[in-house]
Design a protein around this motif. Sequence first.
Motif, short mmCIF file in Angstrom:
data_model
loop_
_atom_site.label_atom_id
_atom_site.label_comp_id
_atom_site.label_asym_id
_atom_site.label_seq_id
_atom_site.Cartn_x
_atom_site.Cartn_y
_atom_site.Cartn_z
N GLU A 272 0.85 -1.19 0.00
CA GLU A 272 0.00 0.00 0.00
C GLU A 272 0.88 1.24 0.00
O GLU A 272 0.95 1.97 0.98
CB GLU A 272 -0.94 -0.02 1.21
CG GLU A 272 -1.96 -1.13 1.14
CD GLU A 272 -3.07 -0.97 2.17
OE1 GLU A 272 -2.99 -0.06 3.01
OE2 GLU A 272 -4.01 -1.76 2.12
N CYS B 196 -3.40 3.40 -0.47
CA CYS B 196 -3.93 2.12 -0.94
C CYS B 196 -2.92 1.41 -1.85
O CYS B 196 -1.85 1.93 -2.13
CB CYS B 196 -5.24 2.34 -1.70
SG CYS B 196 -6.56 2.95 -0.66
N LYS B 197 -3.35 0.23 -2.35
CA LYS B 197 -2.50 -0.55 -3.27
C LYS B 197 -2.47 0.06 -4.66
O LYS B 197 -1.50 -0.07 -5.38
CB LYS B 197 -3.02 -1.98 -3.37
CG LYS B 197 -2.84 -2.78 -2.11
CD LYS B 197 -3.40 -4.18 -2.30
CE LYS B 197 -3.52 -4.86 -0.96
NZ LYS B 197 -4.71 -5.67 -0.83
N SER B 198 -3.58 0.72 -5.06
CA SER B 198 -3.63 1.33 -6.39
C SER B 198 -4.27 2.72 -6.28
O SER B 198 -4.99 2.99 -5.33
CB SER B 198 -4.45 0.47 -7.36
OG SER B 198 -5.82 0.55 -7.01
N GLU C 80 -6.54 3.86 -8.24
CA GLU C 80 -7.99 3.74 -8.48
C GLU C 80 -8.71 3.44 -7.17
O GLU C 80 -9.75 4.03 -6.87
CB GLU C 80 -8.27 2.64 -9.51
CG GLU C 80 -7.86 2.98 -10.93
CD GLU C 80 -6.38 2.74 -11.23
OE1 GLU C 80 -5.97 3.01 -12.35
OE2 GLU C 80 -5.64 2.29 -10.33
N GLU C 81 -8.13 2.52 -6.38
CA GLU C 81 -8.72 2.17 -5.08
C GLU C 81 -8.71 3.38 -4.16
O GLU C 81 -9.68 3.68 -3.47
CB GLU C 81 -7.89 1.02 -4.48
CG GLU C 81 -8.48 0.40 -3.23
CD GLU C 81 -7.56 -0.67 -2.66
OE1 GLU C 81 -7.59 -0.85 -1.44
OE2 GLU C 81 -6.80 -1.32 -3.44
N ASP D 145 -11.41 5.92 -5.28
CA ASP D 145 -12.75 5.52 -4.85
C ASP D 145 -12.98 5.80 -3.37
O ASP D 145 -14.00 6.36 -2.98
CB ASP D 145 -12.99 4.03 -5.13
CG ASP D 145 -13.26 3.76 -6.61
OD1 ASP D 145 -13.64 4.71 -7.32
OD2 ASP D 145 -13.08 2.61 -7.03
N ALA D 146 -12.01 5.43 -2.54
CA ALA D 146 -12.14 5.63 -1.09
C ALA D 146 -12.20 7.12 -0.74
O ALA D 146 -13.05 7.55 0.06
CB ALA D 146 -10.99 4.96 -0.36
#
Length: 100
Positions: A50, A71-73, A75-76, A79-80
């Motif tokens: 992450e 996050c890991k990406s 995009e993730e 979104d969060a």
Amino acid sequence: MKVNTQSVNFTADSSLIEFIQKRMDKLDMFYDKIIQSDVYLKVENTSDKENKIFEVKLSVPGDSFVVKKQCKSFEEGADAAITALGRQIKKHKEKQRAHS
């Protein structure tokens, strides 16, 4: 809405920037008086998976919201962060209605 995207220590590809723009445009449904948004994409030099940091600063009349997600990406993280911003904007609108 105009989204200023800055990637730190790497070059973001156009598909990532388009993805962020589409997600940020959805915030217009919650609140139509958004002045501008600044998105910062950073990659930390760690062995941790992450290591992607997605930070967004949203300016509205008389206030601004800052959300930072790791996050890991991207995009993730987007979104969060945008989900969290949506909640903050809803609270802001409720407070405005209560005062008027």
